[in-house]
Design a protein around this motif. Structure first.
Motif, PDB file in Angstrom:
ATOM      1  N   SER A 299       0.835  -1.204   0.000  1.00 33.20           N
ATOM      2  CA  SER A 299       0.000   0.000   0.000  1.00 33.20           C
ATOM      3  C   SER A 299       0.868   1.252   0.000  1.00 33.20           C
ATOM      4  O   SER A 299       1.668   1.478   0.899  1.00 33.20           O
ATOM      5  CB  SER A 299      -0.917   0.011   1.228  1.00 33.20           C
ATOM      6  OG  SER A 299      -1.680   1.202   1.255  1.00 33.20           O
ATOM      7  N   THR A 300       0.699   2.067  -1.026  1.00 33.07           N
ATOM      8  CA  THR A 300       1.413   3.345  -1.100  1.00 33.07           C
ATOM      9  C   THR A 300       0.455   4.518  -0.956  1.00 33.07           C
ATOM     10  O   THR A 300       0.848   5.668  -1.101  1.00 33.07           O
ATOM     11  CB  THR A 300       2.162   3.467  -2.442  1.00 33.07           C
ATOM     12  OG1 THR A 300       1.220   3.335  -3.526  1.00 33.07           O
ATOM     13  CG2 THR A 300       3.230   2.386  -2.566  1.00 33.07           C
ATOM     14  N   ASN A 301      -0.797   4.199  -0.696  1.00 34.00           N
ATOM     15  CA  ASN A 301      -1.820   5.224  -0.513  1.00 34.00           C
ATOM     16  C   ASN A 301      -1.912   5.576   0.971  1.00 34.00           C
ATOM     17  O   ASN A 301      -1.909   4.701   1.824  1.00 34.00           O
ATOM     18  CB  ASN A 301      -3.166   4.712  -1.025  1.00 34.00           C
ATOM     19  CG  ASN A 301      -4.201   5.817  -1.172  1.00 34.00           C
ATOM     20  OD1 ASN A 301      -4.319   6.670  -0.302  1.00 34.00           O
ATOM     21  ND2 ASN A 301      -4.938   5.786  -2.275  1.00 34.00           N
TER      22      ASN A 301
ATOM     23  N   ALA B 133      -7.613  -1.661   7.627  1.00 33.16           N
ATOM     24  CA  ALA B 133      -8.232  -1.822   6.312  1.00 33.16           C
ATOM     25  C   ALA B 133      -7.385  -2.736   5.431  1.00 33.16           C
ATOM     26  O   ALA B 133      -7.925  -3.552   4.664  1.00 33.16           O
ATOM     27  CB  ALA B 133      -8.413  -0.461   5.646  1.00 33.16           C
ATOM     28  N   ILE B 134      -6.071  -2.617   5.536  1.00 32.12           N
ATOM     29  CA  ILE B 134      -5.181  -3.482   4.756  1.00 32.12           C
ATOM     30  C   ILE B 134      -5.323  -4.930   5.208  1.00 32.12           C
ATOM     31  O   ILE B 134      -5.392  -5.855   4.396  1.00 32.12           O
ATOM     32  CB  ILE B 134      -3.719  -3.020   4.901  1.00 32.12           C
ATOM     33  CG1 ILE B 134      -3.562  -1.565   4.430  1.00 32.12           C
ATOM     34  CG2 ILE B 134      -2.789  -3.948   4.131  1.00 32.12           C
ATOM     35  CD1 ILE B 134      -3.981  -1.322   3.021  1.00 32.12           C
ATOM     36  N   GLU B 135      -5.379  -5.129   6.515  1.00 31.13           N
ATOM     37  CA  GLU B 135      -5.533  -6.487   7.038  1.00 31.13           C
ATOM     38  C   GLU B 135      -6.839  -7.114   6.557  1.00 31.13           C
ATOM     39  O   GLU B 135      -6.885  -8.311   6.251  1.00 31.13           O
ATOM     40  CB  GLU B 135      -5.488  -6.453   8.573  1.00 31.13           C
ATOM     41  CG  GLU B 135      -4.124  -6.088   9.135  1.00 31.13           C
ATOM     42  CD  GLU B 135      -4.132  -6.001  10.649  1.00 31.13           C
ATOM     43  OE1 GLU B 135      -5.219  -6.164  11.254  1.00 31.13           O
ATOM     44  OE2 GLU B 135      -3.059  -5.782  11.236  1.00 31.13           O
TER      45      GLU B 135
ATOM     46  N   TYR C 156      -6.610  -8.845   3.208  1.00 29.76           N
ATOM     47  CA  TYR C 156      -6.026 -10.185   3.271  1.00 29.76           C
ATOM     48  C   TYR C 156      -7.070 -11.196   3.742  1.00 29.76           C
ATOM     49  O   TYR C 156      -7.171 -12.301   3.185  1.00 29.76           O
ATOM     50  CB  TYR C 156      -4.830 -10.189   4.225  1.00 29.76           C
ATOM     51  CG  TYR C 156      -3.569  -9.631   3.660  1.00 29.76           C
ATOM     52  CD1 TYR C 156      -2.525 -10.470   3.257  1.00 29.76           C
ATOM     53  CD2 TYR C 156      -3.387  -8.253   3.526  1.00 29.76           C
ATOM     54  CE1 TYR C 156      -1.348  -9.953   2.740  1.00 29.76           C
ATOM     55  CE2 TYR C 156      -2.209  -7.733   3.005  1.00 29.76           C
ATOM     56  CZ  TYR C 156      -1.195  -8.581   2.619  1.00 29.76           C
ATOM     57  OH  TYR C 156      -0.036  -8.072   2.104  1.00 29.76           O
ATOM     58  N   LEU C 157      -7.828 -10.836   4.753  1.00 29.18           N
ATOM     59  CA  LEU C 157      -8.830 -11.743   5.302  1.00 29.18           C
ATOM     60  C   LEU C 157      -9.938 -12.003   4.288  1.00 29.18           C
ATOM     61  O   LEU C 157     -10.444 -13.134   4.177  1.00 29.18           O
ATOM     62  CB  LEU C 157      -9.417 -11.158   6.592  1.00 29.18           C
ATOM     63  CG  LEU C 157      -8.423 -11.030   7.755  1.00 29.18           C
ATOM     64  CD1 LEU C 157      -9.049 -10.244   8.897  1.00 29.18           C
ATOM     65  CD2 LEU C 157      -7.981 -12.406   8.240  1.00 29.18           C
ATOM     66  N   GLU C 158     -10.329 -10.997   3.538  1.00 22.50           N
ATOM     67  CA  GLU C 158     -11.351 -11.177   2.515  1.00 22.50           C
ATOM     68  C   GLU C 158     -10.877 -12.138   1.428  1.00 22.50           C
ATOM     69  O   GLU C 158     -11.649 -12.952   0.923  1.00 22.50           O
ATOM     70  CB  GLU C 158     -11.718  -9.820   1.892  1.00 22.50           C
ATOM     71  CG  GLU C 158     -12.516  -8.908   2.809  1.00 22.50           C
ATOM     72  CD  GLU C 158     -12.716  -7.532   2.206  1.00 22.50           C
ATOM     73  OE1 GLU C 158     -12.156  -7.286   1.106  1.00 22.50           O
ATOM     74  OE2 GLU C 158     -13.415  -6.717   2.818  1.00 22.50           O
TER      75      GLU C 158
ATOM     76  N   PHE D 175       5.582  -7.187   7.052  1.00 24.69           N
ATOM     77  CA  PHE D 175       5.263  -5.794   7.340  1.00 24.69           C
ATOM     78  C   PHE D 175       3.861  -5.608   7.901  1.00 24.69           C
ATOM     79  O   PHE D 175       2.990  -4.977   7.285  1.00 24.69           O
ATOM     80  CB  PHE D 175       5.459  -4.944   6.082  1.00 24.69           C
ATOM     81  CG  PHE D 175       6.823  -5.089   5.484  1.00 24.69           C
ATOM     82  CD1 PHE D 175       7.959  -4.848   6.243  1.00 24.69           C
ATOM     83  CD2 PHE D 175       6.982  -5.497   4.164  1.00 24.69           C
ATOM     84  CE1 PHE D 175       9.218  -4.988   5.697  1.00 24.69           C
ATOM     85  CE2 PHE D 175       8.244  -5.644   3.610  1.00 24.69           C
ATOM     86  CZ  PHE D 175       9.364  -5.391   4.384  1.00 24.69           C
ATOM     87  N   PHE D 176       3.630  -6.170   9.083  1.00 24.80           N
ATOM     88  CA  PHE D 176       2.378  -5.959   9.805  1.00 24.80           C
ATOM     89  C   PHE D 176       2.703  -5.417  11.192  1.00 24.80           C
ATOM     90  O   PHE D 176       3.727  -5.802  11.780  1.00 24.80           O
ATOM     91  CB  PHE D 176       1.593  -7.264   9.943  1.00 24.80           C
ATOM     92  CG  PHE D 176       1.022  -7.765   8.648  1.00 24.80           C
ATOM     93  CD1 PHE D 176      -0.208  -7.309   8.192  1.00 24.80           C
ATOM     94  CD2 PHE D 176       1.715  -8.687   7.888  1.00 24.80           C
ATOM     95  CE1 PHE D 176      -0.741  -7.758   6.997  1.00 24.80           C
ATOM     96  CE2 PHE D 176       1.193  -9.149   6.692  1.00 24.80           C
ATOM     97  CZ  PHE D 176      -0.040  -8.691   6.242  1.00 24.80           C
TER      98      PHE D 176
END
Length: 216
Positions: free
Chosen positions: A53-55, A62-64, A67-69, A89-90
């Protein structure tokens, strides 16, 4: 279609399990490709989530969720085992791996290595580069597998830095179920596999183990 045909031919050519790897963008893409891969005969699927993510807008949660979706969506579509390949990178890797296991991931592959472009100072342009791993890259993976083993209900695959039988043994004793290799095969070719399997077998025999599963 070319990749699916490759899976079919691989299944016909060997008796060992064929684990396919896919990288997607949309949830429908992940689902559809996973289904086609299963139908082609793959014994398992690795979800190679190459997301950086570069945004500035989406936060870590939201990033996690993305992955779950992905894992939930794919697991609804296929019946074969599914592993997810992760980056380190978490903010809380332990929490994230636990969430993925609870969401249905059968295995977790630690860790993904992102391509790192370089700036050419003479031409003033960005150029691609592929840097092969070395044994020095194994320590982060080994550390986290040892931390998570027995606490997260998924198998672990060790990736990055596997270049010798000692590297393999160290990962297995840390808690990995399998190890993955790429760079060393590009450097030493397929003969490395036979040599490493023999070294591992000798090590197991010397200690009275009947198989890898008895190591830990």
């Amino acid at each position: 279609e070319e990749y699916l045909d490759h899976i079919r031919k691989a299944k016909e050519a060997t008796s060992i399990p064929i684990i396919a790897s896919i990288n997607g963008v949309s949830l429908s893409g992940w689902r559809n490709y996973a289904k086609q891969i299963q139908e082609a005969g793959a014994d398992g699927i690795e979800l190679n989530v190459y997301y950086l993510s570069t945004n500035q807008e989406p936060d870590g949660r939201a990033i996690e969720e993305r992955y779950l979706e992905v894992i939930k969506s794919v697991k609804e579509e296929v019946t074969i085992p599914v592993a997810m390949k992760l980056s380190p990178f978490f903010s809380s890797l332990a929490n994230m791996t636990d969430q993925l296991a609870r969401a249905g991931a059968n295995g977790l592959v630690l860790f993904n290595r992102f391509y790192q472009p370089v700036i050419n100072p003479d031409e003033l342009r960005v150029e691609p580069q592929v840097v092969l791993s070395s044994s020095a890259d194994k320590y982060l993976t080994m550390r986290w597998i040892a931390i998570l083993y027995g606490r997260v209900s998924a198998d672990f695959a060790a990736s990055s830095g596997i270049h010798s039988s000692q590297d393999v043994i160290q990962m297995l004793t840390a808690g990995a179920s399998i190890t993955q290799v790429t760079s060393v095969l590009l450097e030493k070719k397929l003969g490395w596999i036979n040599e490493t399997v023999k070294s591992l077998s000798d090590w197991l025999d010397k200690r009275g183990y009947s198989g890898v599963s008895e190591i830990i």
